[in-house]
Design a protein around this motif. Structure first.
Motif, PDB file in Angstrom:
ATOM      1  N   ALA A  70       0.932  -1.225   0.021  1.00 45.23           N
ATOM      2  CA  ALA A  70      -0.071   0.024   0.100  1.00 45.23           C
ATOM      3  C   ALA A  70       0.908   1.234  -0.165  1.00 45.23           C
ATOM      4  N   CYS A  71       2.030   1.072   0.539  1.00 44.80           N
ATOM      5  CA  CYS A  71       2.933   2.253   0.545  1.00 44.80           C
ATOM      6  C   CYS A  71       3.488   2.484  -0.876  1.00 44.80           C
ATOM      7  N   ASP A  72       3.631   1.383  -1.620  1.00 43.73           N
ATOM      8  CA  ASP A  72       4.291   1.268  -2.711  1.00 43.73           C
ATOM      9  C   ASP A  72       4.135   0.159  -3.541  1.00 43.73           C
ATOM     10  N   SER A  73       3.389   0.186  -4.662  1.00 47.23           N
ATOM     11  CA  SER A  73       3.047  -1.312  -5.210  1.00 47.23           C
ATOM     12  C   SER A  73       4.368  -1.764  -5.957  1.00 47.23           C
ATOM     13  N   ALA A  74       5.125  -1.145  -6.347  1.00 45.57           N
ATOM     14  CA  ALA A  74       6.536  -1.354  -6.986  1.00 45.57           C
ATOM     15  C   ALA A  74       7.704  -1.942  -5.892  1.00 45.57           C
ATOM     16  N   LEU A  75       7.231  -1.899  -4.627  1.00 50.49           N
ATOM     17  CA  LEU A  75       8.098  -2.288  -3.769  1.00 50.49           C
ATOM     18  C   LEU A  75       8.555  -3.892  -3.703  1.00 50.49           C
ATOM     19  N   GLY A  76       9.763  -4.206  -3.754  1.00 51.55           N
ATOM     20  CA  GLY A  76      10.305  -5.817  -3.563  1.00 51.55           C
ATOM     21  C   GLY A  76      10.121  -5.895  -2.087  1.00 51.55           C
ATOM     22  N   ILE A  77       9.611  -7.162  -1.843  1.00 50.78           N
ATOM     23  CA  ILE A  77       9.500  -7.490  -0.320  1.00 50.78           C
ATOM     24  C   ILE A  77      10.224  -8.882  -0.276  1.00 50.78           C
ATOM     25  N   ILE A  78      11.210  -8.976   0.771  1.00 53.05           N
ATOM     26  CA  ILE A  78      11.756 -10.183   0.892  1.00 53.05           C
ATOM     27  C   ILE A  78      11.752 -10.733   2.244  1.00 53.05           C
ATOM     28  N   PHE A  79      11.408 -11.819   2.471  1.00 52.58           N
ATOM     29  CA  PHE A  79      10.963 -12.289   4.025  1.00 52.58           C
ATOM     30  C   PHE A  79      12.248 -13.355   4.227  1.00 52.58           C
ATOM     31  N   ILE A  80      12.638 -13.081   5.345  1.00 53.16           N
ATOM     32  CA  ILE A  80      13.831 -14.088   6.078  1.00 53.16           C
ATOM     33  C   ILE A  80      12.977 -14.928   7.097  1.00 53.16           C
ATOM     34  N   VAL A  81      12.538 -16.075   6.776  1.00 54.34           N
ATOM     35  CA  VAL A  81      11.833 -16.913   7.558  1.00 54.34           C
ATOM     36  C   VAL A  81      12.313 -17.512   8.887  1.00 54.34           C
ATOM     37  N   ASP A  98       8.040 -11.316  -2.422  1.00 52.59           N
ATOM     38  CA  ASP A  98       8.910 -11.561  -3.946  1.00 52.59           C
ATOM     39  C   ASP A  98      10.149 -12.500  -3.573  1.00 52.59           C
ATOM     40  N   GLY A  99      10.627 -12.635  -2.412  1.00 52.80           N
ATOM     41  CA  GLY A  99      11.703 -13.232  -2.154  1.00 52.80           C
ATOM     42  C   GLY A  99      11.445 -13.890  -0.985  1.00 52.80           C
ATOM     43  N   LEU A 100      11.782 -15.477  -0.696  1.00 53.13           N
ATOM     44  CA  LEU A 100      11.645 -15.971   0.543  1.00 53.13           C
ATOM     45  C   LEU A 100      12.892 -16.738   0.804  1.00 53.13           C
ATOM     46  N   LEU A 101      13.679 -16.412   2.012  1.00 49.44           N
ATOM     47  CA  LEU A 101      14.758 -17.027   2.498  1.00 49.44           C
ATOM     48  C   LEU A 101      14.472 -17.703   3.794  1.00 49.44           C
ATOM     49  N   LEU A 102      15.241 -18.708   4.207  1.00 45.10           N
ATOM     50  CA  LEU A 102      15.322 -19.427   5.311  1.00 45.10           C
ATOM     51  C   LEU A 102      16.218 -18.869   6.347  1.00 45.10           C
ATOM     52  N   ASP A 103      16.088 -18.813   7.558  1.00 47.45           N
ATOM     53  CA  ASP A 103      16.682 -18.298   8.458  1.00 47.45           C
ATOM     54  C   ASP A 103      18.128 -18.736   8.520  1.00 47.45           C
ATOM     55  N   GLY A 104      19.335 -18.307   8.408  1.00 52.19           N
ATOM     56  CA  GLY A 104      20.641 -18.769   8.270  1.00 52.19           C
ATOM     57  C   GLY A 104      21.308 -18.876   7.081  1.00 52.19           C
ATOM     58  N   ILE A 105      20.587 -18.401   5.876  1.00 52.31           N
ATOM     59  CA  ILE A 105      20.841 -18.352   4.554  1.00 52.31           C
ATOM     60  C   ILE A 105      22.306 -17.898   4.298  1.00 52.31           C
ATOM     61  N   SER A 106      22.914 -18.448   3.291  1.00 55.55           N
ATOM     62  CA  SER A 106      24.536 -17.875   2.928  1.00 55.55           C
ATOM     63  C   SER A 106      24.231 -16.587   2.544  1.00 55.55           C
ATOM     64  N   HIS A 107      25.398 -15.789   2.629  1.00 56.76           N
ATOM     65  CA  HIS A 107      25.790 -14.388   1.974  1.00 56.76           C
ATOM     66  C   HIS A 107      25.343 -14.200   0.538  1.00 56.76           C
ATOM     67  N   ARG A 108      25.768 -15.311  -0.099  1.00 51.97           N
ATOM     68  CA  ARG A 108      25.712 -15.639  -1.568  1.00 51.97           C
ATOM     69  C   ARG A 108      24.114 -15.901  -1.993  1.00 51.97           C
ATOM     70  N   TYR A 109      23.489 -16.435  -1.138  1.00 55.72           N
ATOM     71  CA  TYR A 109      22.070 -16.523  -1.623  1.00 55.72           C
ATOM     72  C   TYR A 109      21.180 -15.392  -1.175  1.00 55.72           C
ATOM     73  N   LEU A 110      21.688 -14.693  -0.155  1.00 55.20           N
ATOM     74  CA  LEU A 110      21.007 -13.534   0.146  1.00 55.20           C
ATOM     75  C   LEU A 110      20.899 -12.523  -1.109  1.00 55.20           C
ATOM     76  N   LEU A 111      22.237 -12.264  -1.563  1.00 61.09           N
ATOM     77  CA  LEU A 111      22.766 -11.373  -2.702  1.00 61.09           C
ATOM     78  C   LEU A 111      21.994 -11.977  -3.964  1.00 61.09           C
ATOM     79  N   GLU A 112      21.751 -13.099  -4.143  1.00 60.27           N
ATOM     80  CA  GLU A 112      21.218 -13.860  -5.225  1.00 60.27           C
ATOM     81  C   GLU A 112      19.645 -13.257  -5.140  1.00 60.27           C
ATOM     82  N   CYS A 113      19.134 -13.612  -3.989  1.00 60.64           N
ATOM     83  CA  CYS A 113      17.627 -13.182  -3.805  1.00 60.64           C
ATOM     84  C   CYS A 113      17.356 -11.815  -4.096  1.00 60.64           C
ATOM     85  N   VAL A 114      18.117 -10.677  -3.383  1.00 57.98           N
ATOM     86  CA  VAL A 114      18.213  -9.398  -3.785  1.00 57.98           C
ATOM     87  C   VAL A 114      18.241  -8.974  -5.064  1.00 57.98           C
TER      88      VAL A 114
END
Length: 212
Positions: A70-81, A98-114
């Motif tokens: 509602a703040c910005d329809s173009a906003l990308g949302i990533i959850f670290i679950v 838009d992105g879903l990561l499991l807690d403890g994800i590696s730096h590499r996959y965090l950046l891939e997701c972003v």
């Protein structure tokens, strides 16, 4: 590079996220440690992406995606679950990220997701896919997936169609459909669409698989 708001109640974890993102060239414009601060900071800074460290059972996070969109329809949302026990497909769908990561994800996959979310793609951590595909433990032996059913479910989660799966496994398409029917029943899924959603269909990226 992207501008980001990052949110997590754990101060050390939050600092680590910011360090990784800044080192990769991204601009972290705000940090939030309380759920109540996330939406105001998104409204104030108008970032490209917001990353939210999420206890999936926290009632304060209910409807967070719709409030952020509602703040910005173009906003990308990533959850670290941060799962509280077994992940549930309905809970994951309700997040609508838009992105879903499991807690403890590696730096590499965090950046891939972003990077994927910044490019307008969907991205899901393969460990989340594996957990969602894992059948619930039950007493009846018939409730467990057979080896063949597990293999077919995994291929479907990678985006392969029935014909391709049949060719790869040297069986008929009818046999693939029969196994899939058993998978849906045992995992309490409504059909192929719900199973395919686990990997976000053809728009998703997963570690080691690329675009599906």
């Amino acid at each position: 590079m992207s501008t980001l708001v990052v949110a997590d109640p754990r101060g050390v974890y939050l600092a680590g996220l910011e360090w990784v993102l800044r080192k990769a060239g991204h601009d972290v414009v705000a940090q939030c440690r309380r759920p109540v601060d996330i939406v105001p900071n998104v409204e104030r800074h108008r970032p490209d992406i917001v990353i939210v460290g999420l206890d999936i059972a926290d009632p304060r996070m209910a409807g967070i995606s719709s409030r952020l969109k509602a703040c910005d329809s173009a906003l990308g949302i990533i959850f670290i679950v941060q799962p509280n026990g077994r992940l549930d497909i309905k809970e994951i769908q309700a997040l609508d990220g838009d992105g879903l990561l499991l807690d403890g994800i590696s730096h590499r996959y965090l950046l891939e997701c972003v990077n994927a979310v910044a490019a307008g793609k969907k991205w899901i951590d393969n460990k989340i896919v594996q957990q969602l595909l894992m059948p619930e433990p039950q007493h009846q032996p018939t409730s467990r997936l057979t080896g063949r059913e597990t293999e077919i479910a995994d291929l479907v989660s990678r985006g392969l169609r029935n014909k391709t799966i049949a060719q790869q496994m040297h069986v008929s398409e009818g046999t693939v459909k029969m196994h899939l029917h058993h998978v849906y029943e045992k995992l309490h899924l409504d059909g192929r669409a719900e199973l395919a959603w686990v990997a976000h269909g053809k728009a998703a990226e997963r570690p080691g698989t690329g675009l599906l």
